[in-house]
Write an enzyme that holds these catalytic residues in place. Structure first.
Site, short mmCIF file in Angstrom:
data_model
loop_
_atom_site.label_atom_id
_atom_site.label_comp_id
_atom_site.label_asym_id
_atom_site.label_seq_id
_atom_site.Cartn_x
_atom_site.Cartn_y
_atom_site.Cartn_z
CG HIS A 16 27.90 -48.36 33.39
ND1 HIS A 16 26.74 -47.66 33.66
CD2 HIS A 16 28.56 -48.46 34.57
CE1 HIS A 16 26.71 -47.35 34.95
NE2 HIS A 16 27.79 -47.83 35.53
CB SER A 23 43.34 -9.27 25.51
OG SER A 23 44.54 -9.66 26.14
NE ARG A 49 31.41 -45.92 32.23
CZ ARG A 49 30.60 -45.99 31.18
NH1 ARG A 49 30.98 -46.63 30.09
NH2 ARG A 49 29.42 -45.43 31.21
CB ALA A 73 32.44 -9.66 35.12
NE ARG A 83 46.91 -17.91 37.78
CZ ARG A 83 46.59 -16.81 37.13
NH1 ARG A 83 45.72 -15.95 37.64
NH2 ARG A 83 47.12 -16.53 35.95
CE LYS A 94 40.66 -10.80 27.46
NZ LYS A 94 40.53 -10.74 28.85
CG LEU A 142 35.24 7.49 32.43
CD1 LEU A 142 35.12 8.99 32.56
CD2 LEU A 142 35.63 7.10 31.00
CD GLU A 185 45.95 -13.58 30.88
OE1 GLU A 185 45.48 -12.98 29.91
OE2 GLU A 185 45.67 -13.27 32.06
CG ASN A 220 37.91 -10.34 31.30
OD1 ASN A 220 37.94 -10.49 30.07
ND2 ASN A 220 38.98 -10.09 32.02
CG HIS A 237 43.10 -14.19 25.47
ND1 HIS A 237 43.34 -13.66 26.72
CD2 HIS A 237 44.04 -13.68 24.65
CE1 HIS A 237 44.39 -12.85 26.66
NE2 HIS A 237 44.83 -12.85 25.41
CG ASN A 238 41.38 -14.01 30.21
OD1 ASN A 238 41.75 -13.49 29.15
ND2 ASN A 238 40.95 -13.31 31.23
N GLY A 274 38.80 1.67 30.73
CA GLY A 274 37.82 2.51 30.04
C GLY A 274 38.44 3.82 29.58
C1 6PG Z 1 43.88 -9.44 29.36
C2 6PG Z 1 43.83 -10.16 30.69
C3 6PG Z 1 42.89 -9.52 31.66
C4 6PG Z 1 42.77 -10.29 32.97
C5 6PG Z 1 44.00 -10.29 33.79
C6 6PG Z 1 43.83 -10.77 35.21
O1 6PG Z 1 43.65 -10.12 28.38
O2 6PG Z 1 44.18 -8.23 29.31
O3 6PG Z 1 43.39 -11.46 30.46
O4 6PG Z 1 41.65 -9.45 31.04
O5 6PG Z 1 41.78 -9.69 33.73
O6 6PG Z 1 44.97 -11.03 33.16
O7 6PG Z 1 43.33 -12.06 35.29
P1 6PG Z 1 43.43 -12.88 36.66
O8 6PG Z 1 43.27 -11.89 37.77
O9 6PG Z 1 42.35 -13.88 36.63
O10 6PG Z 1 44.80 -13.48 36.65
#
Ligand code: 6PG
Length: 472
Positions: free
Chosen positions: A454, A131, A448, A79, A290, A185, A13, A192, A105, A188-189, A17
């Protein structure tokens, strides 16, 4: 309550959650949540909307007992090992036909393993990507379910009720077999990460390049959010520039350290893209930047060793802003294109049957990468559901073509001014390689074959060839 059994259970929770469960309760489902932390079970009940049926318990077995059969429950825990620990405690309490969802995740390979493990006991295990962060969980997230389709049918009414809606269509759909939900997902990230990197490069170009202040940056991002770049990430960026620091008289963004964190999903996307293989260089670059941001001491030392070129951009500010807008639009499309191409390959390679037309629809609302561009991609997949790369759609090609010249101009000027725009550069180089029928990789094949025999193929006749290359 009249029926003493609950419709849905949540394990864990924390913020996500609790909010997902409250969202479900708001839609008329009776819900129960488990957390060992009594403060969290209390917080759940306190936050419930009046008239909804919400209960918090501190015993896992008590929660499982109180669920309607077949039981439907979700875990939202960190995770990795915590997910396996929860499964180990749950297994003796469950019965055949129960549906257990991992909404965190998790890496899709862990999900695959768990699907098989629970299948042996007749329990349906589903990996579902969720997400939208805290707010999305409470008011409407984007939900990416994968796994057993029969199990999905059992939880579908609940997921459809709580998901974000776009034109009354819920942002949830069955997205493929086995680990597909967590795979989608993950990608997706990755997207992102890419878009966040590109936005931060746009910030550099406008702030360091054109000398704009936070108020001006706010106005620019606010305007962008009303046009073709409309998206959640551009919207929150506009807000961020106005946030005042409560510990100094500065804007908060100016006192935040430039070391960027990550929990690994971007890295997983790059790693898996290499495995397939599929090229996702903008995502790779975003992950690398990053990482580089963490090398603070080395960067500070390097800053004393190397002189920066003249960093002023000479283009007039209004025109520069328009060019940066176009570059961001271009590279954002390229980021989606690379992520979607990865899903296309993975769907085939890993036999997940991921329906890309559904994926882009599910991403239209609720999630972090929601944007008006997803409507464009939805139309592209309506023309051809099997598109291997959205850059091959005529509508997308028209949009890309309309902004590529300004993108080139931005990158050229950024390079001259010494402003790091690795994401933009990577997007443009991918594009220039992708749109050419003949790359320079014939030379790699020659090398190569020269040093390693090769072999190579020819363009004028079939077969495999090797040459005894001569030294000159
Ligand atoms: C979402 C996000 C989420 C993710 C954060 C942090 O879809 O709501 O993708 O799941 O955990 O964006 O990600 P980082 O800490 O790797 O930047």
């Amino acid at each position: 309550m009249a029926n003493s059994l609950y419709d849905f259970g949540m394990i864990g929770l924390g913020v996500m959650g609790r909010n997902l469960l409250l969202n479900m309760a708001d839609h008329g489902f009776s819900v129960i949540g488990f957390d060992k932390d009594a403060a969290k079970t209390g917080a759940l009940e306190t936050a419930a909307t009046a008239g909804t049926t919400v209960k918090g318990v501190a015993e896992l077995a008590a929660m499982v007992q109180l669920l309607e059969r077949p039981r439907k429950l979700m875990m939202l825990v960190p995770a990795g090992q915590p997910v396996d620990d929860v499964i180990a405690s749950l297994l003796p309490l469950l019965e055949q036909g129960d549906v257990v969802i991992d909404g965190g995740n998790s890496h899709y390979t862990d999900t695959l393993r768990r699907v098989k493990q629970l299948r042996e006991s007749g329990i349906h295990f589903m990996g579902i990507g969720v997400s939208g962060g805290e707010q999305g969980a409470r008011t409407g997230p984007s939900i990416m379910p994968g796994g057993d389709e029969a199990a999905y049918a059992k939880v579908r009414p609940m997921l459809e009720a709580i998901a974000a809606k776009v034109k009354e269509t819920p942002c949830v759909a069955y997205l493929g077999k086995e680990g597909a939900g967590h795979y989608v997902k993950m990608v997706h990230n990755g997207i992102e990460y890419a878009i966040m990197q590109l936005i931060s490069e746009s910030y550099t170009l406008l702030q360091k390049g054109a000398g704009l202040n936070n108020d001006q940056l706010h106005e620019i991002f606010k305007n962008w959010n009303q046009g073709a770049l409309q998206s959640f990430l551009v919207e929150i960026t506009a807000d961020i520039f106005l946030q005042q620091d409560d510990k100094s008289d500065k804007r908060l963004v100016d006192v935040i350290s430039d070391k960027a964190g990550s929990k690994g999903t971007g890295k997983w996307t790059s790693q898996d893209a290499m495995e397939l293989p599929v090229a996702v260089p903008v995502i790779d670059t975003a992950v690398a930047m990053r990482t580089l941001s963490g090398y603070k001491e080395q960067r500070e030392k390097a800053a004393t060793l190397y002189t920066a070129p003249e960093t002023t951009i000479h283009t007039e500010t209004e025109q520069w802003t328009k060019q940066v807008h176009d570059a961001l639009y271009f590279a954002t499309i390229l980021s989606y294109a690379q992520g979607l191409a990865m899903l296309h390959e993975a769907s085939r390679d890993l036999q997940m049957d991921i329906p890309l037309p559904e994926v882009v629809k599910v991403w239209r609302g609720g999630c972090i990468i929601r944007s008006t561009l997803l409507e464009v991609f939805t139309q592209a997949y309506q023309q051809d559901a099997g598109l291997p790369n959205i850059l091959l759609d005529k509508g997308v090609a028209y949009l890309v073509q309309s902004v590529v010249d300004n993108t080139r101009s931005v990158i050229a000027q950024a390079a001259q001014a010494g402003l790091p725009v690795a994401g933009f550069m990577s997007a443009l180089s991918y594009f220039d390689a992708f749109r050419t029928g003949r790359m320079a990789t014939n030379l790699i094949q020659a090398q190569r074959d020269y040093f390693g025999a090769h072999t190579y193929q020819r363009i004028d006749m079939p077969g495999t060839f090797h040459t005894e290359w001569q030294q000159h």
